[in-house]
Motif scaffolding. Sequence first.
Motif, PDB file in Angstrom:
ATOM      1  N   UNK A 198       5.347   4.673  -8.954  1.00  0.00           N
ATOM      2  CA  UNK A 198       4.897   5.966  -8.446  1.00  0.00           C
ATOM      3  C   UNK A 198       3.461   5.940  -7.937  1.00  0.00           C
ATOM      4  N   UNK A 199       2.656   5.002  -8.391  1.00  0.00           N
ATOM      5  CA  UNK A 199       1.260   4.946  -7.935  1.00  0.00           C
ATOM      6  C   UNK A 199       1.127   4.373  -6.525  1.00  0.00           C
ATOM      7  N   UNK A 200       2.198   3.779  -6.013  1.00  0.00           N
ATOM      8  CA  UNK A 200       2.131   3.131  -4.704  1.00  0.00           C
ATOM      9  C   UNK A 200       2.880   3.932  -3.650  1.00  0.00           C
ATOM     10  N   UNK A 201       2.263   4.061  -2.476  1.00  0.00           N
ATOM     11  CA  UNK A 201       2.980   4.467  -1.290  1.00  0.00           C
ATOM     12  C   UNK A 201       3.348   3.214  -0.507  1.00  0.00           C
ATOM     13  N   UNK A 202       4.346   3.347   0.350  1.00  0.00           N
ATOM     14  CA  UNK A 202       4.912   2.160   0.984  1.00  0.00           C
ATOM     15  C   UNK A 202       3.910   1.415   1.852  1.00  0.00           C
ATOM     16  N   UNK A 203       3.210   2.135   2.750  1.00  0.00           N
ATOM     17  CA  UNK A 203       2.349   1.439   3.704  1.00  0.00           C
ATOM     18  C   UNK A 203       1.180   0.726   3.043  1.00  0.00           C
ATOM     19  N   UNK A 204       0.467   1.342   2.085  1.00  0.00           N
ATOM     20  CA  UNK A 204      -0.576   0.579   1.396  1.00  0.00           C
ATOM     21  C   UNK A 204      -0.023  -0.647   0.661  1.00  0.00           C
ATOM     22  N   UNK A 205       1.179  -0.524   0.091  1.00  0.00           N
ATOM     23  CA  UNK A 205       1.774  -1.680  -0.581  1.00  0.00           C
ATOM     24  C   UNK A 205       2.078  -2.788   0.412  1.00  0.00           C
ATOM     25  N   UNK A 206       2.628  -2.416   1.558  1.00  0.00           N
ATOM     26  CA  UNK A 206       2.920  -3.404   2.601  1.00  0.00           C
ATOM     27  C   UNK A 206       1.632  -4.094   3.049  1.00  0.00           C
ATOM     28  N   UNK A 207       0.575  -3.312   3.235  1.00  0.00           N
ATOM     29  CA  UNK A 207      -0.695  -3.883   3.667  1.00  0.00           C
ATOM     30  C   UNK A 207      -1.279  -4.809   2.603  1.00  0.00           C
ATOM     31  N   UNK A 208      -1.223  -4.386   1.335  1.00  0.00           N
ATOM     32  CA  UNK A 208      -1.754  -5.210   0.252  1.00  0.00           C
ATOM     33  C   UNK A 208      -0.971  -6.512   0.122  1.00  0.00           C
ATOM     34  N   UNK A 209       0.337  -6.437   0.310  1.00  0.00           N
ATOM     35  CA  UNK A 209       1.171  -7.638   0.242  1.00  0.00           C
ATOM     36  C   UNK A 209       0.866  -8.573   1.407  1.00  0.00           C
ATOM     37  N   UNK A 210       0.690  -8.000   2.604  1.00  0.00           N
ATOM     38  CA  UNK A 210       0.370  -8.822   3.775  1.00  0.00           C
ATOM     39  C   UNK A 210      -0.965  -9.521   3.598  1.00  0.00           C
ATOM     40  N   UNK A 211      -1.912  -8.836   2.975  1.00  0.00           N
ATOM     41  CA  UNK A 211      -3.204  -9.460   2.731  1.00  0.00           C
ATOM     42  C   UNK A 211      -3.098 -10.639   1.770  1.00  0.00           C
ATOM     43  N   UNK A 212      -2.041 -10.658   0.976  1.00  0.00           N
ATOM     44  CA  UNK A 212      -1.774 -11.800   0.085  1.00  0.00           C
ATOM     45  C   UNK A 212      -0.819 -12.798   0.722  1.00  0.00           C
ATOM     46  N   UNK A 213      -0.469 -12.594   1.984  1.00  0.00           N
ATOM     47  CA  UNK A 213       0.346 -13.568   2.703  1.00  0.00           C
ATOM     48  C   UNK A 213       1.832 -13.339   2.641  1.00  0.00           C
ATOM     49  N   UNK A 214       2.288 -12.143   2.218  1.00  0.00           N
ATOM     50  CA  UNK A 214       3.723 -11.870   2.111  1.00  0.00           C
ATOM     51  C   UNK A 214       4.055 -10.611   2.913  1.00  0.00           C
ATOM     52  N   UNK A 215       4.975 -10.725   3.839  1.00  0.00           N
ATOM     53  CA  UNK A 215       5.375  -9.591   4.678  1.00  0.00           C
ATOM     54  C   UNK A 215       6.689  -9.012   4.185  1.00  0.00           C
ATOM     55  N   UNK A 216       6.700  -7.709   3.939  1.00  0.00           N
ATOM     56  CA  UNK A 216       7.919  -6.980   3.592  1.00  0.00           C
ATOM     57  C   UNK A 216       8.007  -5.763   4.507  1.00  0.00           C
ATOM     58  N   UNK A 217       9.166  -5.128   4.540  1.00  0.00           N
ATOM     59  CA  UNK A 217       9.402  -4.024   5.465  1.00  0.00           C
ATOM     60  C   UNK A 217       9.284  -2.680   4.750  1.00  0.00           C
TER      61      UNK A 217
END
Length: 478
Positions: free
Chosen positions: A409-428
């Motif tokens: 619940x603390x995460x919205x989708x787009x910030x999570x996607x961005x944080x994951x991409x910054x760690x080298x993992x792309x999700x949709x």
Amino acid sequence: MRRDEFRRVADEVAAEIASGVLRPGERLPTQRAFARARGIANSTAIRVYGELTRRGLVVGEVGRGTFVRASAPHAGGAALTERAAADAAGPPPPAVNLELNYPVTPGQSELMSKGLAPLLRPDVLLDATRTAAPAGTPQARDAAAEVLARAGWRPEPERLLFAGNGRQAIAAALSSLCGPGGRVGVEELTYPLVKSIAGRIGVRLVPVAVDEQGMVPEALADAHRSAPLSAVYVQPTLQNPLSVTAGEGRRAQLAAVLREYGITAVEDATWGFLVPDGPRGLPGSGPGPLAPLAAHAPERTVLVDSLSKRLAPGLTVGMLAAPPGLVETLADGLRAGAWTAPAFSLEAAVRWIADGTVAAVVEAKRADAAARQRILRERLGVDAAGRVRAGGRVRTDPGAYYCWWDLPSRWRAEPFVAASAARGVAVTPGAAFAAGGHLTPDAVRIGLASPPTEVLGEALGVLAEVAEGVPGATGAAG
């Protein structure tokens, strides 16, 4: 302003995304602010945003804005990894794309090459490089009927048609059934390329509610009663992105709605090959394998499938099993769209089916998908109820190549996607699958098929770490 001015501006923004000036998850200005900043008309800005969405570079969320997607064509992938490494003062992690979902198992290239060898004889190759009719050849129709057959249902070979791939088969079916301005019912979370196809052929997608078995029959009837539907696109088996499967009872109920209201369904069976005998424990599913919707309402269903997921995306064939009265209409649609299958691909498919290559690769991919599901459960810490150790819930099937993660619940989708991409993992982000603007899920789809299993495990571990973090914190959002 020139008619193609919006494309020039869209190209500029695309270059900024590719170079890393605009980062994954970054919110774009409002269209009005964008127009002022670029010195263009508001109407042009609207077209620019539409073009960026069509290219898959951005995703819009009602009430939140327009965001850069996680893996906008990946010139930016290396740059993202380098920046994340610099921030962390450590070695760059590998860029892993869990948006794409192309399963390839060890040894399948060797199997496929044997089937292609006879086609390389000059006399055979000459015939195989000629154009093919929508109906292909008698041999291709018989082979396709064998591949599509399930649960006692087998399509009549004379009602089979061929496209270059599954997407072209869907496009041909929808364009044949719906004129411009038509309404097509779809699951409220659906295959994103159907959204693109609908935009290109000028039809409107109407989101229909789903539950644990997919599309809800009563909701489909309500959608049609509110304004008639030209067709409905539905994925009864391993629905993408939710992985849910409709039991036999649900399929019979959907068929009854199709008949009552005279609606024609486009049944996408692309991922159904991963289910060998039909899932167990579904209400009304019965003890045996699941028959397709086309078996319940053959006069009202166009079944589409392809070899792309079974074999490989680059050399494939799309297949359509047409109702008796729609064979010529669909054939005309294939010709009009230039979507007919290449003769070489048809010839290769016939050989791969006949020599057992397709069957062998399918068995290997079922085992591979199951193994990847085990990695998913282990690395994300998913319990039997789908609850994730870091929070949220995963929806998937033990035989699926993808999963849907309702985020903590603390995460919205787009910030999570961005944080994951910054760690080298792309999700949709979940919004990419939403058929209507009313739905902006704080969820992501994770494709499990493409990377090697060890890389997949590492990437899922990264996602778990991101989910355990705090949005916006250093190391979480990059």
